[in-house]
Design a protein around this motif. Structure first.
Motif, PDB file in Angstrom:
ATOM      1  N   ARG A 201       0.848  -1.196   0.000  1.00 52.84           N
ATOM      2  CA  ARG A 201       0.000   0.000   0.000  1.00 52.84           C
ATOM      3  C   ARG A 201       0.879   1.241   0.000  1.00 52.84           C
ATOM      4  N   CYS A 202       0.573   2.163  -0.894  1.00 52.51           N
ATOM      5  CA  CYS A 202       1.381   3.379  -0.956  1.00 52.51           C
ATOM      6  C   CYS A 202       0.656   4.455  -1.757  1.00 52.51           C
ATOM      7  N   GLN A 203       1.116   5.674  -1.594  1.00 53.23           N
ATOM      8  CA  GLN A 203       0.743   6.766  -2.483  1.00 53.23           C
ATOM      9  C   GLN A 203       1.921   6.973  -3.443  1.00 53.23           C
ATOM     10  N   HIS A 204       1.654   6.877  -4.715  1.00 54.59           N
ATOM     11  CA  HIS A 204       2.698   7.087  -5.729  1.00 54.59           C
ATOM     12  C   HIS A 204       2.048   7.809  -6.898  1.00 54.59           C
ATOM     13  N   LEU A 205       2.140   9.123  -6.879  1.00 56.23           N
ATOM     14  CA  LEU A 205       1.524   9.962  -7.901  1.00 56.23           C
ATOM     15  C   LEU A 205       2.597  10.769  -8.608  1.00 56.23           C
ATOM     16  N   VAL A 206       2.455  10.856  -9.935  1.00 57.11           N
ATOM     17  CA  VAL A 206       3.447  11.557 -10.756  1.00 57.11           C
ATOM     18  C   VAL A 206       2.740  12.645 -11.564  1.00 57.11           C
ATOM     19  N   PHE A 207       3.293  13.857 -11.512  1.00 55.82           N
ATOM     20  CA  PHE A 207       2.727  15.012 -12.203  1.00 55.82           C
ATOM     21  C   PHE A 207       3.753  15.529 -13.208  1.00 55.82           C
ATOM     22  N   VAL A 208       3.337  15.705 -14.465  1.00 58.24           N
ATOM     23  CA  VAL A 208       4.229  16.171 -15.528  1.00 58.24           C
ATOM     24  C   VAL A 208       3.596  17.377 -16.206  1.00 58.24           C
ATOM     25  N   SER A 209       4.366  18.477 -16.295  1.00 56.30           N
ATOM     26  CA  SER A 209       3.789  19.677 -16.906  1.00 56.30           C
ATOM     27  C   SER A 209       4.835  20.770 -17.071  1.00 56.30           C
ATOM     28  N   PRO A 210       4.650  21.641 -18.061  1.00 55.86           N
ATOM     29  CA  PRO A 210       5.401  22.892 -18.068  1.00 55.86           C
ATOM     30  C   PRO A 210       4.948  23.732 -16.880  1.00 55.86           C
ATOM     31  N   GLY A 211       5.872  24.479 -16.305  1.00 53.43           N
ATOM     32  CA  GLY A 211       5.530  25.408 -15.227  1.00 53.43           C
ATOM     33  C   GLY A 211       4.940  24.746 -14.002  1.00 53.43           C
ATOM     34  N   LEU A 212       5.410  23.581 -13.649  1.00 53.63           N
ATOM     35  CA  LEU A 212       4.842  22.829 -12.530  1.00 53.63           C
ATOM     36  C   LEU A 212       5.250  23.448 -11.190  1.00 53.63           C
ATOM     37  N   ASP A 213       4.296  23.557 -10.280  1.00 47.83           N
ATOM     38  CA  ASP A 213       4.537  24.085  -8.935  1.00 47.83           C
ATOM     39  C   ASP A 213       4.711  22.910  -7.974  1.00 47.83           C
ATOM     40  N   ARG A 214       5.941  22.431  -7.850  1.00 54.67           N
ATOM     41  CA  ARG A 214       6.212  21.284  -6.995  1.00 54.67           C
ATOM     42  C   ARG A 214       5.803  21.548  -5.546  1.00 54.67           C
ATOM     43  N   GLU A 215       6.220  22.711  -5.013  1.00 54.19           N
ATOM     44  CA  GLU A 215       5.965  23.016  -3.615  1.00 54.19           C
ATOM     45  C   GLU A 215       4.467  23.102  -3.329  1.00 54.19           C
ATOM     46  N   GLY A 216       3.745  23.730  -4.241  1.00 59.20           N
ATOM     47  CA  GLY A 216       2.303  23.837  -4.059  1.00 59.20           C
ATOM     48  C   GLY A 216       1.621  22.484  -4.080  1.00 59.20           C
ATOM     49  N   LEU A 217       2.056  21.620  -5.000  1.00 59.59           N
ATOM     50  CA  LEU A 217       1.498  20.271  -5.079  1.00 59.59           C
ATOM     51  C   LEU A 217       1.776  19.483  -3.794  1.00 59.59           C
ATOM     52  N   ALA A 218       3.007  19.559  -3.334  1.00 63.98           N
ATOM     53  CA  ALA A 218       3.382  18.826  -2.128  1.00 63.98           C
ATOM     54  C   ALA A 218       2.548  19.293  -0.940  1.00 63.98           C
ATOM     55  N   GLU A 219       2.332  20.584  -0.842  1.00 62.71           N
ATOM     56  CA  GLU A 219       1.560  21.126   0.282  1.00 62.71           C
ATOM     57  C   GLU A 219       0.122  20.608   0.248  1.00 62.71           C
ATOM     58  N   VAL A 220      -0.496  20.623  -0.928  1.00 64.45           N
ATOM     59  CA  VAL A 220      -1.881  20.157  -1.041  1.00 64.45           C
ATOM     60  C   VAL A 220      -1.970  18.662  -0.747  1.00 64.45           C
ATOM     61  N   LEU A 221      -1.089  17.888  -1.349  1.00 62.79           N
ATOM     62  CA  LEU A 221      -1.131  16.438  -1.161  1.00 62.79           C
ATOM     63  C   LEU A 221      -0.876  16.048   0.298  1.00 62.79           C
ATOM     64  N   ASP A 222       0.112  16.683   0.919  1.00 64.04           N
ATOM     65  CA  ASP A 222       0.409  16.378   2.326  1.00 64.04           C
ATOM     66  C   ASP A 222      -0.777  16.697   3.218  1.00 64.04           C
ATOM     67  N   SER A 223      -1.503  17.762   2.887  1.00 63.81           N
ATOM     68  CA  SER A 223      -2.642  18.173   3.720  1.00 63.81           C
ATOM     69  C   SER A 223      -3.810  17.198   3.618  1.00 63.81           C
ATOM     70  N   CYS A 224      -3.798  16.346   2.605  1.00 67.46           N
ATOM     71  CA  CYS A 224      -4.883  15.379   2.416  1.00 67.46           C
ATOM     72  C   CYS A 224      -4.639  14.057   3.136  1.00 67.46           C
ATOM     73  N   LEU A 225      -3.441  13.865   3.668  1.00 67.12           N
ATOM     74  CA  LEU A 225      -3.145  12.636   4.399  1.00 67.12           C
ATOM     75  C   LEU A 225      -3.802  12.659   5.776  1.00 67.12           C
ATOM     76  N   LEU A 226      -3.926  11.513   6.398  1.00 64.28           N
ATOM     77  CA  LEU A 226      -4.400  11.470   7.776  1.00 64.28           C
ATOM     78  C   LEU A 226      -3.441  12.243   8.680  1.00 64.28           C
ATOM     79  N   THR A 227      -3.992  12.967   9.626  1.00 64.28           N
ATOM     80  CA  THR A 227      -3.154  13.627  10.627  1.00 64.28           C
ATOM     81  C   THR A 227      -2.596  12.575  11.577  1.00 64.28           C
ATOM     82  N   ASP A 228      -1.665  12.980  12.434  1.00 63.72           N
ATOM     83  CA  ASP A 228      -1.091  12.041  13.394  1.00 63.72           C
ATOM     84  C   ASP A 228      -2.177  11.432  14.278  1.00 63.72           C
ATOM     85  N   ALA A 229      -3.111  12.259  14.729  1.00 66.18           N
ATOM     86  CA  ALA A 229      -4.177  11.764  15.607  1.00 66.18           C
ATOM     87  C   ALA A 229      -5.098  10.796  14.858  1.00 66.18           C
TER      88      ALA A 229
END
Length: 379
Positions: free
Chosen positions: A329-357
Motif C-alpha cells: 500500500r502506498c501513495q505514488h503519484l506523478v505530475f508532468v507539466s510545463p511550469g509545474l509548482d512542486r511546492e504547491g502540489l506537495a503542500e496540497v497532497l500532504d494536507s490530504c493525508l491522515l493527521t497524526d491523531a
C-alpha cells in the motif's frame, strides 16, 4: 518463390499527419510491406467500415465490413485478423503495417493481433511534438470532435492521446518547425523509456521489427506496477514524484481533486484511502479531467494462497517496495507539466493525508470516515 513469414506492426496516434508519415516511411523502406487502414470516420452513415490495403506504389484493394452492434471498432476487430491471416497465408508480404484510425488505441489492437497467433513485432505511436501539449490539454469528448469509435464512446481527446502515447515503446516523432525545446522535453518526460525515431528519415523499420511483448506492455500500464516517470526538470518542464505510506483522508482528498487535476498537464499513479484500505486505486488525469478507478486489491490484503494467482511481475513490483506495516500500500503519484509548482502540489497532497491523531486511531476508526469517493467509484 519461397514463402515469406509475416511480421505485423501497429502504428497509431491522433496526430494524423505524423501517423501517415510513419506509415509511408515503413512502406518505402521495408520491401514487401503493405499497410492496412480501417476508416471509421463515416461508419455510422455507411453502416460499414471502409478498409484500404496499399503498398509503396498505391492502393491495392478496397473493401467494406459491416458494423458489429453499431460499433465501428468492433467491426475493425472482426475484419482485421482475417485480412492479416490472408496475407500471412499468401506468403508474399514481409510486413503488414496496421495503421489505426485516429482514436483507436494501440493496446486493444495489439492484443487482438497477438491473440490471433500472428507475429506482432512492433507498436508505434506517431507524434508531432508541437501538438503534444494542445492534445493533452483537450478535454473535449471524442464524440464532439467527430472521433468517437462507437455511439457509447465516452473517452476524451486528452485521455485517449495520453494512453496512445504511453503504451507504445516506440515513438515516431515528426520533425516540426513549430515545435520548441519545451515541446520536445514534455514528450521526453511523459514517456522517458520510449525509443524515439525521427521522421521522415529515422530507422523506423529497425524499431518495428525488433519484437514486442504484449504481456510486458500491459504490465507496464497496470496501476500496480506501472513504469511511472522519474523526477525531472528541464526546458521549463518538470516531473514531480510524490510518495507517502500514510493513507489519504477521503473527504480532504476529494475536496482537493479539482486543484490537483488542474495542476499538471498529465498526472497518474496509484493511491489508497483510509476508509477502503484494501483497494488499490488508479489515478489518471489529463485535459483537466480525472478518472479514479479501482484496480483490485493490494497484495498485502490477500491471503498467502491467493498470491499464486498473481502475475510474477506484480509480485516482483510489490516486493521491491514492501513496507513492514502497510505492505505494498502506498501513495505514488506523478505530475508532468510545463511550469509545474512542486511546492504547491506537495503542500496540497500532504494536507490530504491522515493527521497524526487520525492515523493513531487505527483502521477500525479509518473505516468509519465519510466515504467521499463512493460516487466516483460507483459504489
Amino acid at each position: 518463390m519461397p514463402s515469406v513469414p509475416l511480421s505485423v506492426a501497429v502504428v497509431g496516434g491522433l496526430h494524423t499527419d505524423a501517423r501517415r508519415a510513419a506509415v509511408e516511411r515503413l512502406l518505402a523502406t521495408v520491401p514487401g510491406s503493405v499497410a492496412l487502414h480501417h476508416d471509421l470516420s463515416a461508419a455510422a452513415e455507411r453502416g460499414a467500415v471502409l478498409r484500404t490495403v496499399r503498398d509503396a506504389t498505391g492502393v491495392l484493394s478496397h473493401g467494406e465490413t459491416p458494423l458489429v452492434n453499431d460499433c465501428a471498432c468492433c467491426a475493425l476487430r472482426e475484419d482485421l485478423v482475417p485480412e492479416l491471416q490472408r496475407l500471412a497465408d499468401a506468403g508474399l508480404t514481409r510486413l503488414a503495417v496496421v495503421e489505426l484510425w485516429d482514436s483507436v488505441e494501440p493496446k486493444a489492437m495489439a492484443e487482438v493481433v497477438a491473440a490471433a497467433g500472428l507475429d506482432l513485432t512492433g507498436v508505434v505511436t506517431a507524434v508531432d511534438p508541437a501538438l503534444v501539449l494542445p492534445y493533452l490539454g483537450n478535454g473535449d469528448d471524442l464524440a464532439d470532435a467527430g472521433l468517437a469509435a462507437a455511439p457509447t464512446d465516452q473517452r476524451t481527446v486528452a485521455d485517449t492521446w495520453a494512453r496512445q502515447l504511453e503504451y507504445a515503446p516506440v515513438l515516431a516523432v515528426l520533425e516540426s518547425d513549430e515545435a520548441d525545446d519545451e515541446d520536445r522535453e514534455l514528450l521526453a518526460q511523459l514517456h522517458p523509456t520510449a525509443r524515439r525515431v525521427a521522421l521522415p528519415d529515422g530507422d523506423l523499420a529497425g524499431a518495428v521489427l525488433a519484437g514486442f511483448d504484449v504481456e510486458a506492455a500491459a504490465a507496464a500500464q497496470h496501476p500496480a506496477c506501472a513504469l511511472l516517470p522519474q523526477e525531472a526538470d528541464a526546458a521549463g518542464v518538470a516531473t514531480y514524484v510524490w510518495r507517502s505510506r500514510r493513507p489519504f483522508h477521503p473527504e480532504r482528498l476529494y475536496a482537493a481533486l479539482e486543484d490537483l487535476t488542474c495542476a499538471a498537464a498529465r498526472s497518474r499513479g496509484r493511491f489508497w484511502l483510509a476508509d477502503r484500505p484494501d483497494t488499490l486505486l488508479h489515478w489518471d488525469a489529463a485535459g483537466g479531467a480525472l478518472c479514479v478507478e479501482s484496480a483490485g486489491p493490494w497484495l498485502a490484503s490477500l491471503p498467502d494462497a491467493a498470491w499464486e494467482m498473481v502475475p510474477p511481475v506484480r509480485r516482483a513490483a510489490a516486493a521491491l517496495d514492501w513496507d513492514p506495516e502497510h505492505g505494498d500500500r502506498c501513495q505514488h503519484l506523478v505530475f508532468v507539466s510545463p511550469g509545474l509548482d512542486r511546492e504547491g502540489l506537495a503542500e496540497v497532497l500532504d494536507s490530504c493525508l491522515l493527521t497524526d491523531a487520525e492515523y493513531a486511531a487505527g483502521r477500525s476508526a479509518w473505516k468509519l470516515l465519510p466515504p467521499a469517493f463512493d460516487a466516483l467509484l460507483e459504489v
